[in-house]
Scaffold this active site. Structure first.
Site, PDB file in Angstrom:
ATOM      1  N   GLN A  15       0.836  -1.201   0.000  1.00  0.00           N
ATOM      2  CA  GLN A  15       0.000   0.000   0.000  1.00  0.00           C
ATOM      3  C   GLN A  15       0.870   1.250   0.000  1.00  0.00           C
ATOM      4  OE1 GLN A  15      -1.858   0.978   3.812  1.00  0.00           O
ATOM      5  NE2 GLN A  15      -1.330  -1.073   4.508  1.00  0.00           N
ATOM      6  N   SER A  28       0.491   6.585   3.271  1.00  0.00           N
ATOM      7  CA  SER A  28       1.106   7.635   4.083  1.00  0.00           C
ATOM      8  C   SER A  28       2.204   8.369   3.329  1.00  0.00           C
ATOM      9  CB  SER A  28       1.702   7.036   5.351  1.00  0.00           C
ATOM     10  OG  SER A  28       0.683   6.540   6.181  1.00  0.00           O
ATOM     11  N   SER A  49       4.405  -1.189   4.189  1.00  0.00           N
ATOM     12  CA  SER A  49       4.836  -2.492   4.701  1.00  0.00           C
ATOM     13  C   SER A  49       5.253  -3.424   3.568  1.00  0.00           C
ATOM     14  CB  SER A  49       3.710  -3.144   5.502  1.00  0.00           C
ATOM     15  OG  SER A  49       3.506  -2.411   6.683  1.00  0.00           O
ATOM     16  N   GLU A  99     -10.255  -2.615   6.060  1.00  0.00           N
ATOM     17  CA  GLU A  99      -9.055  -2.896   6.840  1.00  0.00           C
ATOM     18  C   GLU A  99      -9.366  -2.873   8.332  1.00  0.00           C
ATOM     19  OE1 GLU A  99      -4.390  -1.533   7.150  1.00  0.00           O
ATOM     20  OE2 GLU A  99      -5.794  -0.199   6.198  1.00  0.00           O
ATOM     21  N   ASN A 114      -5.945   4.670  16.548  1.00  0.00           N
ATOM     22  CA  ASN A 114      -7.104   4.514  17.432  1.00  0.00           C
ATOM     23  C   ASN A 114      -7.695   5.866  17.830  1.00  0.00           C
ATOM     24  OD1 ASN A 114      -6.629   1.838  17.119  1.00  0.00           O
ATOM     25  ND2 ASN A 114      -6.513   1.355  19.306  1.00  0.00           N
ATOM     26  N   GLU A 115      -6.864   6.916  17.793  1.00  0.00           N
ATOM     27  CA  GLU A 115      -7.420   8.250  18.077  1.00  0.00           C
ATOM     28  C   GLU A 115      -8.430   8.633  16.993  1.00  0.00           C
ATOM     29  OE1 GLU A 115      -4.209   7.447  18.377  1.00  0.00           O
ATOM     30  OE2 GLU A 115      -4.017   7.702  20.544  1.00  0.00           O
TER      31      GLU A 115
END
Lengths: 389, 350
Positions: free
Chosen positions: A125, A128, A160, A244, A370-371
């Site tokens: 992917q 970012s 990754s 995802e 998670n934020e």
């Protein structure tokens, strides 16, 4: 309301179990996050594909079995219970493929999916960028229109296994004049060995060379490798982000199996009077069970014609925190052996607890921090007002 | 597999929610705390009309049950509205009487003799006396199983009978010790004292452990509903409370606590339903499943109470706001009929 499997589902489970018993390697493959391990895991994908186990939920024409979500959950339970290898094709299978099923053309599906199912093409992917993490829509890499396609420029990072993979997919800014950050983005696929692509591996916290940054310098991408309409990339990408975070990235079977291994470790090693540790083992068992039942409820809702939307953010926070707690408990049970890595010859369980622990720490970060998930839960599920992040 | 409530079960929950919203349930709870049980009993009668207590009573004693899943659905709604009274104890007492009655009926006189009971425990005895009245909402029972619930009976002064099961002996308490006020004043506790032995024997102990499972399930359901009410009220409050020129619910620190509250409740719910299904089947794993649901729902509701209090700020710490009725109940429910430690031990028991 019931939790009963049909005879056909039981037969499917038995078939999966028998195949896995016969085929799962007796000793673990080298780490997926290394060059050798990547190659070994690619071979494993081919073994899975040969008997149509690599993509059970896909239609048969692309190498799958047309399995329902429930059957996919069953397969995953058996897969992890059998201690089968990690999935090197997971980014393609979990992220790109659902996007192609929803937004791709028949031609794209026919061209991309079978080679993905076989493990011949492994996808990375490219989301970012150095200045765009959680605020992905601020991304700056561009796609400029050229004859018959697009020219990509810019930098992608934290990708990754991109150092070992064959192709990548990601978002690029195709219309810098668009009014808002989410507009004017386009979703494209490109080869990692194309002219103008430079891949620089980045070592990770776990010592594995499995991150990479991608430098893109006038990389040509033909029109046929645009997914969805140009300028609509954000909407296209968000459908995969949901996948995802939702069930597909971390199936319940993974945690059910890990909780069982943890319980076995506790029964072998623990001081029965240590109730603090016992409570944490119990919580891991309960958490894995809750996650599994929550998935069954989700699968039932989908089977009844419903869908999963922002609820996938509940999943993401839950499994990522469960994973950390479970591994921390295992390390505490192992005492002085807990820190031994997968390279230590005396490491219990081939160092899988230590390796799993370090990797679990990444869970609250990847696939949307998670934020961000908690913001989504608060705004979309609880209806709280939007505010500054 | 269809792991979803059906339309009828959803409608049942909605109708109870509607009825309890329309009734002045907080008023009944406050009156109950002050020793005036009349509004609470009136509410109880309406719940019986809606079929809630019949779910715990078998058909041969004028009930519809036992139906653990529907009972869990109902108890969650009663928890959502903080209905006062020995709800859990009454349904658990019904489960106890039903189970003993079943042994009596199926195994006949030999078993009754071994039970050392009165003449016929079942149709002519306590089960026949109490179960139809429970189903009809005409009797509130309290149940004390010291090994599972501690030494106190809940609301014994309001109850029509207090059953006490100590080991393999069940007695009908004659009186109670002085009231021991709870931190949640709606929960009125006292020691059951004296009374006549109704039955004795291994079947009594077995029925009591079954009743304790039912009580744990019903308590878990109440906790889940209680937690959801706390979350809903707090979400509404932070949406309209303004500080620093913005709704406090737009601040991330506030949002994230509420998101965590929702996560904990959402993952407790399937454990509750699965435990109810296991109990209905009489599965071996029912005990572990009920324990998992109990500790998870209890902890989730207690965490919801802490979040509700924190995000309401000082007004949440007042008795004037009805929120206090929910906040004060969360901790006792978390610990009643199985502490978190006891539940976790049961999850790992073999």
């Amino acid at each position: 309301m019931d939790l009963d499997f049909s005879a056909a589902e039981d037969a499917f489970r038995a078939e999966a179990r028998a195949w896995l018993t016969a085929h799962v390697p007796e000793s673990p493959l080298p780490s997926l996050e290394t060059e050798d391990g990547f190659a070994a895991h690619r071979e494993w994908e081919r073994t899975l594909f040969a008997d149509r186990w690599s993509v059970v939920s896909w239609p048969e024409e692309y190498g799958g079995r047309g399995a329902s979500i429930l059957r996919w959950l069953i397969f995953e339970e058996e897969y992890y219970a059998a201690g089968a290898p990690g999935r090197v094709s997971q980014n393609g299978i979990n992220l790109l493929a659902p996007t192609l099923f929803e937004h791709g053309t028949d031609e794209q599906r026919a061209r991309v999916l079978p080679s993905m199912a076989r493990g011949d093409v492994v996808w990375a992917q490219a989301w970012s960028e150095p200045e765009s993490g959680s605020d992905l829509a601020s991304l700056r890499s561009t796609a400029e229109r050229t004859e018959g396609g697009w020219l990509l420029r810019g930098q992608k990072t934290w990708s990754s296994r991109a150092a070992f993979a064959d192709r990548a997919f990601g978002l690029f800014r195709s219309d810098p004049a668009a009014g808002r950050p989410h507009q004017g983005l386009t979703y494209l696929m490109f080869p990692l060995d194309a002219d103008g692509v430079t891949v620089r591996p980045i070592g990770r916290l776990d010592g594995k060379p499995a991150f990479a940054e991608l430098f893109l310098d006038d990389v040509f991408v033909p029109d046929e490798d645009v997914i969805g309409a140009p300028g609509q990339g954000w909407r296209v990408a968000m459908s995969t982000a949901g996948n995802e975070r939702g069930l597909t990235l971390r199936s319940p079977g993974r945690f059910t199996a890990a909780a069982e291994r943890l319980t076995a470790l506790w029964r072998e090693n623990a001081d029965p009077s240590d109730t603090a540790l016992r409570d944490r083992v119990a919580d891991a068992v309960i958490g894995a069970r809750a996650y599994r039942l929550f998935a069954y409820a989700g699968a039932s809702r989908i089977a009844a014609g419903g869908s999963i939307g922002a609820e996938s953010s509940l999943n993401k926070v839950f499994w990522s925190e469960l994973d950390i707690a479970l591994h921390e408990t295992a390390l505490d049970l192992l005492g002085p052996y807990g820190e031994l890595s997968d390279e230590a010859t005396e490491a219990p369980a081939h160092g899988s607890w230590a390796e799993g622990h370090t990797f679990s720490l990444a869970g609250p970060i990847y696939a949307g921090t998670n934020e961000i998930q908690r913001d989504i839960i608060a705004e979309r599920l609880l209806g709280l007002p939007k505010g500054r992040r | 597999m269809r792991f979803l409530l059906d339309d009828e079960q959803r409608e049942f929950a909605r109708s109870l929610d509607g009825m309890l919203t329309a009734a002045d349930t907080p008023g009944a709870a406050r009156a109950w705390a002050a020793g005036d049980t009349a509004p609470g009993r009136a509410l109880w009668a309406r719940l019986a009309e809606a079929g809630v207590f019949a779910l715990a009573v078998p058909e041969r004693h004028e009930g519809l049950g036992p139906m653990p899943l529907e009972l869990a659905v109902a108890c969650a709604e009663l928890g959502r509205h903080a209905v006062p009274g020995p709800l859990v104890e009454t349904v658990a007492a019904a489960a106890f009487l039903d189970r003993l009655d079943e042994v009596d009926r199926l195994d006949g006189l030999d078993e009754v003799d071994r039970l050392d009971g009165l003449d016929g425990f079942g149709h002519a005895g306590a089960a026949a006396e109490w179960l139809p009245r429970i189903a009809g909402g005409k009797a509130l029972l309290s149940l004390c199983v010291p090994a599972a619930s501690g030494p106190y009976a809940l609301d014994p002064d309001a109850a029509d009978a207090v059953l006490v099961v100590d080991g393999d002996t069940v007695r009908l308490a004659e009186t109670t010790g002085p009231l021991q006020p709870s931190a949640d004043p709606v929960r009125r506790l006292a020691r059951p004292l004296g009374g006549t032995v109704l039955a004795r024997g291994p079947a009594v102990a077995a029925a009591a452990s079954h009743a304790a499972e039912v009580a744990a399930l019903a308590t878990a359901a109440q906790s889940l509903g209680l937690g959801r009410a706390l979350l809903d009220r707090t979400v509404a409050y932070v949406g309209q409370r303004t500080q620093f020129g913005a709704a406090v619910g737009s601040f991330q620190a506030v949002k994230h606590r509420l998101a965590d509250t929702l996560i904990a409740l959402e993952f407790a719910q399937p454990l509750l339903y699965s435990a109810a299904l296991a109990l209905a089947e009489g599965a071996d794993h029912a005990s572990a499943e009920i324990a998992a649901a109990k500790v998870t729902a209890g902890e989730a509701a207690y965490a919801a109470a802490r979040t509700a209090l924190q995000l309401h700020g000082a007004v949440g710490y007042t008795d004037e706001l009805d929120l206090a009725l929910w906040i004060r109940k969360a901790r006792p429910l978390r610990d009643a009929w199985g502490t978190p430690a006891a539940c976790r031990a049961r999850v790992l028991a073999r």
